[in-house]
Design a protein around this motif. Structure first.
Motif, PDB file in Angstrom:
ATOM      1  N   ARG A 382       0.858  -1.182   0.000  1.00 27.33           N
ATOM      2  CA  ARG A 382       0.000   0.000   0.000  1.00 27.33           C
ATOM      3  C   ARG A 382       0.899   1.238   0.000  1.00 27.33           C
ATOM      4  O   ARG A 382       1.957   1.250   0.618  1.00 27.33           O
ATOM      5  N   VAL A 383       0.455   2.270  -0.703  1.00 26.57           N
ATOM      6  CA  VAL A 383       1.243   3.499  -0.805  1.00 26.57           C
ATOM      7  C   VAL A 383       0.328   4.700  -0.621  1.00 26.57           C
ATOM      8  O   VAL A 383      -0.731   4.793  -1.254  1.00 26.57           O
ATOM      9  N   THR A 384       0.731   5.602   0.252  1.00 26.15           N
ATOM     10  CA  THR A 384       0.084   6.908   0.367  1.00 26.15           C
ATOM     11  C   THR A 384       0.956   7.890  -0.398  1.00 26.15           C
ATOM     12  O   THR A 384       2.140   8.065  -0.084  1.00 26.15           O
ATOM     13  N   PHE A 385       0.379   8.548  -1.416  1.00 26.78           N
ATOM     14  CA  PHE A 385       1.174   9.343  -2.340  1.00 26.78           C
ATOM     15  C   PHE A 385       1.294  10.798  -1.903  1.00 26.78           C
ATOM     16  O   PHE A 385       1.131  11.728  -2.706  1.00 26.78           O
ATOM     17  N   THR A 386       1.588  10.983  -0.629  1.00 27.71           N
ATOM     18  CA  THR A 386       1.986  12.303  -0.167  1.00 27.71           C
ATOM     19  C   THR A 386       3.434  12.527  -0.586  1.00 27.71           C
ATOM     20  O   THR A 386       4.081  11.654  -1.158  1.00 27.71           O
ATOM     21  N   ALA A 428      13.202  13.819   3.483  1.00 27.29           N
ATOM     22  CA  ALA A 428      12.693  13.170   4.703  1.00 27.29           C
ATOM     23  C   ALA A 428      12.222  11.756   4.400  1.00 27.29           C
ATOM     24  O   ALA A 428      11.635  11.485   3.353  1.00 27.29           O
ATOM     25  N   GLY A 429      12.486  10.845   5.331  1.00 29.24           N
ATOM     26  CA  GLY A 429      12.006   9.491   5.162  1.00 29.24           C
ATOM     27  C   GLY A 429      12.820   8.489   5.944  1.00 29.24           C
ATOM     28  O   GLY A 429      13.768   8.848   6.664  1.00 29.24           O
ATOM     29  N   PHE A 430      12.457   7.215   5.818  1.00 30.00           N
ATOM     30  CA  PHE A 430      13.153   6.150   6.540  1.00 30.00           C
ATOM     31  C   PHE A 430      12.780   4.803   5.947  1.00 30.00           C
ATOM     32  O   PHE A 430      11.822   4.680   5.168  1.00 30.00           O
ATOM     33  N   GLY A 449       9.765   8.157   1.786  1.00 27.35           N
ATOM     34  CA  GLY A 449      10.764   8.987   1.142  1.00 27.35           C
ATOM     35  C   GLY A 449      10.283   9.530  -0.187  1.00 27.35           C
ATOM     36  O   GLY A 449       9.135   9.295  -0.589  1.00 27.35           O
ATOM     37  N   PRO A 450      11.142  10.254  -0.910  1.00 25.65           N
ATOM     38  CA  PRO A 450      10.753  10.822  -2.199  1.00 25.65           C
ATOM     39  C   PRO A 450      10.299   9.766  -3.202  1.00 25.65           C
ATOM     40  O   PRO A 450       9.490  10.052  -4.079  1.00 25.65           O
ATOM     41  N   ALA A 451      10.826   8.554  -3.088  1.00 26.42           N
ATOM     42  CA  ALA A 451      10.418   7.443  -3.959  1.00 26.42           C
ATOM     43  C   ALA A 451       9.992   6.260  -3.102  1.00 26.42           C
ATOM     44  O   ALA A 451      10.262   5.107  -3.440  1.00 26.42           O
ATOM     45  N   GLY A 452       9.290   6.530  -2.018  1.00 22.94           N
ATOM     46  CA  GLY A 452       8.926   5.477  -1.068  1.00 22.94           C
ATOM     47  C   GLY A 452       8.148   4.343  -1.681  1.00 22.94           C
ATOM     48  O   GLY A 452       8.367   3.177  -1.360  1.00 22.94           O
TER      49      GLY A 452
END
Length: 494
Positions: A382-386, A428-430, A449-452
């Motif tokens: 699942r991906v939230t595209f924020t 930002a991300g992890f 992240g930017p390409a999470g």
């Protein structure tokens, strides 16, 4: 009463999953009737995945332009919603006209009926004055609709759902968003980046409550940086409106905006399907199915109404199982060899799996050609595209601990990785890994992240195939990429 017309299969609801099933079965030579009261293709192409991602793409372009000042000189940006609305209208939705989708289905040999389909006894479906008797089965794919909470005054308020938010031609000056899940946050960030004053009101103690707490924190921080006000742990009690504004009264607080967007979940309307005529309880939130999408004898269900996740990729995954199972059922009914072509429909023996009691084997072994796969949601992505994107697969840390798994956690900060440091603005991300220490495999992971969402693909494979952690540690991760942070997280497993 109309005399039933005999056909092979009736598909009620041509959303993403229903359209796929109906089209594939028609291509296989069956006489298929597809019934849809709204637009063929469902939410995704008209009010969901496709147009919303166009909006997000445009909003992210604005955000990147603002980052020029930190990375490459100076830039001035003037948001303009007109080209976004035009692209959604002309490129994505044909101004919310499904003529092309209907022709796509009928071009495959299917027969289209516009209307509401309803079960009318075993093997029978009624749509208006027409009644169809299905030789081999009925497939239900009627999806879900927005679930409106029982808040005093809301029913009398001209609120938005995702439909009005996607169709909007002129943006309001201010927007209240009731609901801090994936859809609420995606739309909130888009509108904020186009200059709308946005306030998110969420009853849970954090946004993206189904995801890891660290993901909630990163997403909330990013939206606040875009000017979004976020209020969590606040439950709306009453809604009021006049000709100019909407007001939400919640736990002693008061929020006012020009428009109110309600995105507090969705529900299946099972009571409309005539389930009682085939002995199925219509009073449930979703329609339970087994691992081959069976509701009951001769009836399958696919997509959002099964309650397995309101994702296009789930609907398509289930559709492939239904297609194979219907064709296998037809073959067994007729007798003889695999005349259905099930194996080719599913991509041959390599595309099917063996299962015992409905549980897929961990190694993903295959069965004989022509067999039908069982649904397996262990590695549901699942991906939230924020911005940044929030991707996740499998279990969260909390879910794993609640199941009694001996949990190991591996965590790596994306900004501290080589690619994150290079990326700088918007980094930002992890990566967070959830491992079963006893089995030595990953049971869940989150990639922010930017390409999470793209980095997530490697983690989906690891969870789905139960790749041993020892093998993951000995992989070669390309440098400098965002996905290389997976290696850092593996080192941190403890």
């Amino acid at each position: 009463m109309a005399e039933p017309e005999l056909v092979d299969v009736v598909v009620v609801g041509l959303g993403v999953g229903g359209e796929e099933v109906a089209g594939r079965l028609a291509e296989a030579g069956l006489t298929v009737v597809g019934i849809e009261r709204d637009l063929v293709g469902g939410e995704c192409p008209y009010w969901g995945c496709v147009p919303s991602k166009m909006m997000i793409r445009a909003a992210n372009a604005l955000a990147e332009a603002h980052r020029v000042n930190e990375l490459a000189g100076s830039a001035q940006v003037r948001p303009d919603w007109a080209p976004v609305a035009r692209r959604i209208r002309e490129e994505a939705t044909d101004t919310w006209d499904d003529r092309a989708a209907v022709e796509r289905f009928t071009g495959k040999g299917g027969r289209f009926v516009r209307g509401s389909g309803r079960l009318d006894g075993p093997g029978r479906v009624r749509a208006g004055d027409q009644v169809f008797q299905a030789r081999y089965g009925i497939v239900l794919g009627t999806g879900t609709r927005p679930s409106v909470p029982p808040i005093d005054g809301l029913a009398d308020t001209p609120y938005w759902t995702n439909h009005q938010a996607i169709e909007v031609e002129e943006l309001p000056e201010s927007l209240l968003v009731l609901g801090g899940g994936a859809i609420g946050l995606e739309l909130a960030q888009v509108f904020a980046r186009f200059g709308v004053r946005v306030t998110v009101i969420e009853a849970a103690d954090r946004v993206l409550a189904i995801e890891e707490p660290e993901a909630s924190e990163v997403a909330a921080t990013a939206l606040r940086a875009d000017g979004v006000e976020i209020h969590t742990g606040v439950r709306a009690k009453r809604v009021d409106h006049d000709d100019v504004t909407c007001t939400v009264y919640a736990d002693g607080a008061e929020f006012t905006g020009e428009r109110l967007l309600v995105v507090t979940g969705r529900r299946a309307h099972l009571e409309e399907l005539g389930l009682e005529t085939v002995g199925v309880d219509a009073g449930q939130r979703y329609l339970p199915v087994n691992a081959r999408m069976h509701v009951t004898e001769g009836i399958w269900a696919v997509g959002d109404l099964t309650g397995e996740g309101a994702f296009t990729h789930i609907a398509m995954y289930q559709a492939a199982i239904v297609v194979a199972d219907v064709l296998d059922h037809m073959r067994r009914t007729r007798g003889g060899p695999d005349a259905s072509g099930t194996a080719s429909i599913m991509g041959g023996a390599a595309g099917v799996v063996s299962a015992v009691g409905g549980a897929m084997s961990a190694g993903g072994s295959t069965a004989a050609p022509g067999s039908v796969p069982y649904a397996d949601y262990r590695a549901l992505p699942r991906v939230t595209f924020t911005d940044p994107e929030v991707g996740a697969v499998g279990l969260t840390e909390r879910q794993a601990r609640e199941r009694g798994i001996n949990v190991q956690i591996g965590y790596a900060d994306l900004a501290s990785s080589a690619r994150g440091w290079i990326h700088k603005a918007g980094n930002a991300g992890f990566i967070k890994l959830i491992a079963d220490a006893d089995q030595g495999v990953l049971v869940g992971a989150t990639s922010v992240g930017p390409a999470g969402g793209e980095v997530l693909s490697a983690l989906v494979v690891a969870v789905h195939a139960a790749v041993p952690i020892s093998q993951l540690r000995h992989m070669i991760y390309a440098y400098p990429t965002f996905h290389r942070a997976i290696e850092d997280a593996l080192r941190a497993l403890k």
